[in-house]
Scaffold this active site. Sequence first.
Site, short mmCIF file in Angstrom:
data_model
loop_
_atom_site.label_atom_id
_atom_site.label_comp_id
_atom_site.label_asym_id
_atom_site.label_seq_id
_atom_site.Cartn_x
_atom_site.Cartn_y
_atom_site.Cartn_z
N GLY A 59 12.72 40.11 30.36
CA GLY A 59 11.70 39.77 31.33
C GLY A 59 11.61 40.73 32.51
O GLY A 59 12.58 41.37 32.89
N HIS B 119 8.52 37.72 29.09
CA HIS B 119 7.70 37.27 30.21
C HIS B 119 7.68 38.26 31.37
O HIS B 119 8.68 38.90 31.69
CB HIS B 119 8.19 35.90 30.71
CG HIS B 119 9.64 35.90 31.12
ND1 HIS B 119 10.07 36.27 32.38
CD2 HIS B 119 10.75 35.59 30.43
CE1 HIS B 119 11.38 36.16 32.45
NE2 HIS B 119 11.82 35.75 31.27
N ASP B 120 6.50 38.40 31.96
CA ASP B 120 6.29 39.17 33.18
C ASP B 120 6.47 40.68 33.00
O ASP B 120 6.54 41.41 33.99
CB ASP B 120 7.21 38.69 34.31
CG ASP B 120 7.02 37.21 34.60
OD1 ASP B 120 5.94 36.84 35.08
OD2 ASP B 120 7.95 36.42 34.34
#
Length: 265
Positions: A139, A121-122
Amino acid sequence: MTRIHASAVVDSKAELASDVEVGPYSVIGPNVKIGAGTKIGSHTVIEGYTTIGKENNFAHFAAIGGPPQDMKYRGEPTQLIIGDRNTVREFTTIHTGTSQDEGITRIGNDNWIMAYVHIAHDCQVGNHTIFSSNAQVAGHVQVNDWAIMGGMSGVHQFVRIGQHAMLGGASALVQDIPPFVIAAGDKASPHGINVEGLKRRGFSSETISALRQAYKVLYKDGLSFEEAKVEIQKMVVASAGDPATAEKLAQFHDFIAASTRGIIR
């Protein structure tokens, strides 16, 4: 005409360009948009708020756009945005963002992502990168243009990898790699400038020599980090007559100056 295998499940709300191919037993969710010329192999799942550009090639059994593996995630409508002409091989996982960050995971253009890669994520991935098989990226990681991730390498969250940098196979990275630098080991440490890679990408001998000197200032001359930054900035100014070299030295300087996790030592 869109070619969707009879066994595939494509939600009626998904937006697919007219020539997208979807292989057997693949699943496309309702909030997915896929651009022209993209091919989806068999048994691949694309879900979440995922936007995919043109001429991408997803192999079999990839899992794209799933929710982040973050215990703070509570189902927010975060996104995954993938650009054009990327290759994503078997069993790769790429997740959407979180509300603790911008809420968007981004993959740029012309990236080569091999089997079993995980991009969490991200993450922000640039263009022309290579993720070798089993590279695992936590992440909020930033991977800049032309960077190379070795097979079975692991990257700690919030780490940045500079443009044209290279992380060796089976390496554990917990701090930033400056642009143009090779890093390897557990834990990863610097091993010089990525000379061969820069030659292949058309860097002049003058620019490569200057980057090697900047590396020496940072890692070999016994200077403190603050002293090294000052000396490299002087090199940027002194190279004003060679704009290409000055630009690359500035990228090197600005990257290390902006580091919050610290650079590999």
